[in-house]
Design an enzyme around this catalytic site. Sequence first.
Site, PDB file in Angstrom:
ATOM      1  N   HIS A 247      -1.609 -11.621  -6.742  1.00 17.87           N
ATOM      2  CA  HIS A 247      -2.376 -10.484  -6.226  1.00 17.87           C
ATOM      3  C   HIS A 247      -1.658  -9.199  -6.642  1.00 17.87           C
ATOM      4  O   HIS A 247      -0.436  -9.091  -6.509  1.00 17.87           O
ATOM      5  CB  HIS A 247      -2.479 -10.575  -4.703  1.00 17.87           C
ATOM      6  CG  HIS A 247      -2.944  -9.299  -4.078  1.00 17.87           C
ATOM      7  ND1 HIS A 247      -4.029  -8.598  -4.551  1.00 17.87           N
ATOM      8  CD2 HIS A 247      -2.455  -8.586  -3.021  1.00 17.87           C
ATOM      9  CE1 HIS A 247      -4.197  -7.514  -3.814  1.00 17.87           C
ATOM     10  NE2 HIS A 247      -3.255  -7.475  -2.887  1.00 17.87           N
TER      11      HIS A 247
ATOM     12  N   CYS B  34      -6.794  -9.161   0.851  1.00 13.44           N
ATOM     13  CA  CYS B  34      -6.143  -9.436  -0.452  1.00 13.44           C
ATOM     14  C   CYS B  34      -5.904 -10.925  -0.688  1.00 13.44           C
ATOM     15  O   CYS B  34      -5.585 -11.320  -1.813  1.00 13.44           O
ATOM     16  CB  CYS B  34      -4.845  -8.673  -0.543  1.00 13.44           C
ATOM     17  SG  CYS B  34      -5.120  -6.911  -0.443  1.00 13.44           S
TER      18      CYS B  34
ATOM     19  N   ASN C 230      -4.628  -1.342  -6.752  1.00  9.10           N
ATOM     20  CA  ASN C 230      -4.816  -2.479  -5.840  1.00  9.10           C
ATOM     21  C   ASN C 230      -6.289  -2.526  -5.429  1.00  9.10           C
ATOM     22  O   ASN C 230      -6.754  -1.688  -4.660  1.00  9.10           O
ATOM     23  CB  ASN C 230      -3.896  -2.297  -4.631  1.00  9.10           C
ATOM     24  CG  ASN C 230      -4.012  -3.413  -3.610  1.00  9.10           C
ATOM     25  OD1 ASN C 230      -4.986  -4.163  -3.602  1.00  9.10           O
ATOM     26  ND2 ASN C 230      -3.034  -3.516  -2.729  1.00  9.10           N
TER      27      ASN C 230
HETATM   28  N1  ACO Z   1       3.962  10.327  -2.660  1.00  8.99           N
HETATM   29  C1  ACO Z   1       5.170  10.847  -2.396  1.00  8.99           C
HETATM   30  N2  ACO Z   1       5.930  10.457  -1.347  1.00  8.99           N
HETATM   31  C2  ACO Z   1       5.418   9.504  -0.542  1.00  8.99           C
HETATM   32  C3  ACO Z   1       4.153   8.919  -0.771  1.00  8.99           C
HETATM   33  C4  ACO Z   1       3.411   9.372  -1.888  1.00  8.99           C
HETATM   34  N3  ACO Z   1       2.209   8.883  -2.195  1.00  8.99           N
HETATM   35  N4  ACO Z   1       3.916   7.992   0.186  1.00  8.99           N
HETATM   36  C5  ACO Z   1       4.988   7.989   0.986  1.00  8.99           C
HETATM   37  N5  ACO Z   1       5.906   8.902   0.556  1.00  8.99           N
HETATM   38  C6  ACO Z   1       7.233   9.212   1.120  1.00  8.99           C
HETATM   39  C7  ACO Z   1       7.246   8.893   2.596  1.00  8.99           C
HETATM   40  O1  ACO Z   1       6.791   9.987   3.353  1.00  8.99           O
HETATM   41  C8  ACO Z   1       8.704   8.598   2.815  1.00  8.99           C
HETATM   42  O2  ACO Z   1       9.431   9.803   2.908  1.00  8.99           O
HETATM   43  P1  ACO Z   1      10.609   9.950   4.000  1.00  8.99           P
HETATM   44  O3  ACO Z   1      11.614   8.909   3.599  1.00  8.99           O
HETATM   45  O4  ACO Z   1      11.028  11.345   3.800  1.00  8.99           O
HETATM   46  O5  ACO Z   1       9.945   9.656   5.310  1.00  8.99           O
HETATM   47  C9  ACO Z   1       9.159   7.923   1.524  1.00  8.99           C
HETATM   48  O6  ACO Z   1       8.183   8.330   0.533  1.00  8.99           O
HETATM   49  C10 ACO Z   1       9.193   6.402   1.617  1.00  8.99           C
HETATM   50  O7  ACO Z   1       7.963   5.941   2.198  1.00  8.99           O
HETATM   51  P2  ACO Z   1       7.627   4.429   2.394  1.00  8.99           P
HETATM   52  O8  ACO Z   1       6.264   4.290   2.977  1.00  8.99           O
HETATM   53  O9  ACO Z   1       8.764   3.759   3.097  1.00  8.99           O
HETATM   54  O10 ACO Z   1       7.611   3.970   0.852  1.00  8.99           O
HETATM   55  P3  ACO Z   1       7.675   2.534   0.240  1.00  8.99           P
HETATM   56  O11 ACO Z   1       8.786   2.457  -0.717  1.00  8.99           O
HETATM   57  O12 ACO Z   1       7.561   1.473   1.284  1.00  8.99           O
HETATM   58  O13 ACO Z   1       6.324   2.510  -0.653  1.00  8.99           O
HETATM   59  C11 ACO Z   1       4.155   1.528  -0.516  1.00  8.99           C
HETATM   60  C12 ACO Z   1       5.075   2.624  -0.032  1.00  8.99           C
HETATM   61  C13 ACO Z   1       3.902   1.741  -1.994  1.00  8.99           C
HETATM   62  C14 ACO Z   1       2.852   1.630   0.242  1.00  8.99           C
HETATM   63  C15 ACO Z   1       4.816   0.163  -0.286  1.00  8.99           C
HETATM   64  O14 ACO Z   1       5.368   0.108   1.010  1.00  8.99           O
HETATM   65  C16 ACO Z   1       3.895  -1.004  -0.442  1.00  8.99           C
HETATM   66  O15 ACO Z   1       3.292  -1.220  -1.481  1.00  8.99           O
HETATM   67  N6  ACO Z   1       3.795  -1.857   0.591  1.00  8.99           N
HETATM   68  C17 ACO Z   1       3.011  -3.058   0.553  1.00  8.99           C
HETATM   69  C18 ACO Z   1       1.554  -2.789   0.510  1.00  8.99           C
HETATM   70  C19 ACO Z   1       0.827  -4.098   0.619  1.00  8.99           C
HETATM   71  O16 ACO Z   1       1.274  -5.125   0.160  1.00  8.99           O
HETATM   72  N7  ACO Z   1      -0.291  -4.102   1.287  1.00  8.99           N
HETATM   73  C20 ACO Z   1      -0.906  -5.370   1.602  1.00  8.99           C
HETATM   74  C21 ACO Z   1      -1.753  -5.863   0.562  1.00  8.99           C
HETATM   75  S1  ACO Z   1      -3.172  -4.906   0.454  1.00  8.99           S
HETATM   76  C22 ACO Z   1      -4.365  -5.675   1.463  1.00  8.99           C
HETATM   77  O17 ACO Z   1      -4.223  -6.693   2.069  1.00  8.99           O
HETATM   78  C23 ACO Z   1      -5.615  -4.964   1.643  1.00  8.99           C
END
Ligand code: ACO
Length: 350
Positions: free
Chosen positions: A277, A113, A307
């Site tokens: 990004h 990214c 993304n």
């Molecule tokens: N639908 C419903 N529930 C979900 C989903 C989904 N798609 N995904 C996760 N959950 C649930 C999890 O199981 C968890 O439940 P629990 O609390 O009962 O265990 C809860 O939702 C929270 O999960 P988290 O993974 O902690 O959710 P978060 O708020 O962190 O959101 C996300 C996840 C969207 C992936 C976020 O963390 C994010 O965007 N992180 C950064 C991603 C990023 O920047 N990547 C790098 C750049 S990309 C690259 O370099 C290629």
Amino acid sequence: RLGFEIIGTGSYLPGKPVKNQDLMKTMDTSDDWIVQRSGIRQRHFAPDGVGASDLGAEAAKKAIAAAQINPQDIDYIIFATMTPDYVFPGSASLLGTKLGLDGIPSLDIRQQCAAMLYGLHLVDSLIRSGAAKVILFVAAETHAGFMPWTDWSFVDSEEFVVSKEQWALASHHRSIAILFGDGAGALVFRATSREAGLLGIDLHSDGRYADLLHVPGGGFRRRPYWTEEMLQQDAHIPRMYGRDLFKLAVTKLPESIQALAHSTSTSLEQIEWFLAHQANERINEYVRKKLEIPKEKMPSNIEQVGNTSGATIPILIDELTREGKLRVGDLNMVFALGAGVHWGSALLRW
Ligand code: ACO
């Protein structure tokens, strides 16, 4: 001092949009959850058999047409992808051939990214050294290849019946499945004696965080490089520790932007556009509020595109250019954090 200007932009999104409601047919998720956590409502996926070099070529053709140059004037290609057509060779030479640009140097970069930042650094260095005058930068991704399902018929069918196995697998990898989409962006850079191009850059890489987002399989550290056991462990699907990456992004990105503003004696008020990004709308909103950047100065298209890793910033630049928003002379900031991890910011005079 030789600078550079962007003389043509293009982008390409394959197929029709796949909405959050479509994903809900194949795994345990909801439109509300996806929109609230990421800001994404839809994304596109490349069909089987279509590679990053194919998507990249479509975007590049548009950028070359917009630049109104003879394609043979291009003397260097930089291609960024984390989902190449093959493990090796890289896809840059494939892209060059698809454009009829055989024989000129082409370089693959693997900064995920953060590819746009490293691309800008290279473009600046190649142009300033006199090694190149017209550079085609392309970023393209085919994340469809690592989506956690093999049956894609849910995308077209309202009556789709999901198998138990598919539901379990996709639900297990749902944070990857909701976040990523496919697409390509292309920019044509040309040397100029005008006061334009890169005014400053703040770049970082730190392998201590590499595990936060990586594909466990397919590398050559383990022998044989691909085994039945790895397939059973879904080793082709990325592992992402989303919460840790989120925290890293909202810490490192504001730090980088502030450091660059300081080192270039620029105040954030002087900047016209903050080109972020598009990893997650919540990350960008966090950064924006922390730095007190007005909302209208930080455009977003993640809702419609998802993304697309390294392609998000070039796609955004193409959209804004076609809308007439990016004007010659503007001072703009680009910033990103991606797997590796690599991150930073760049200050540009358009
Ligand atoms: N639908 C419903 N529930 C979900 C989903 C989904 N798609 N995904 C996760 N959950 C649930 C999890 O199981 C968890 O439940 P629990 O609390 O009962 O265990 C809860 O939702 C929270 O999960 P988290 O993974 O902690 O959710 P978060 O708020 O962190 O959101 C996300 C996840 C969207 C992936 C976020 O963390 C994010 O965007 N992180 C950064 C991603 C990023 O920047 N990547 C790098 C750049 S990309 C690259 O370099 C290629």
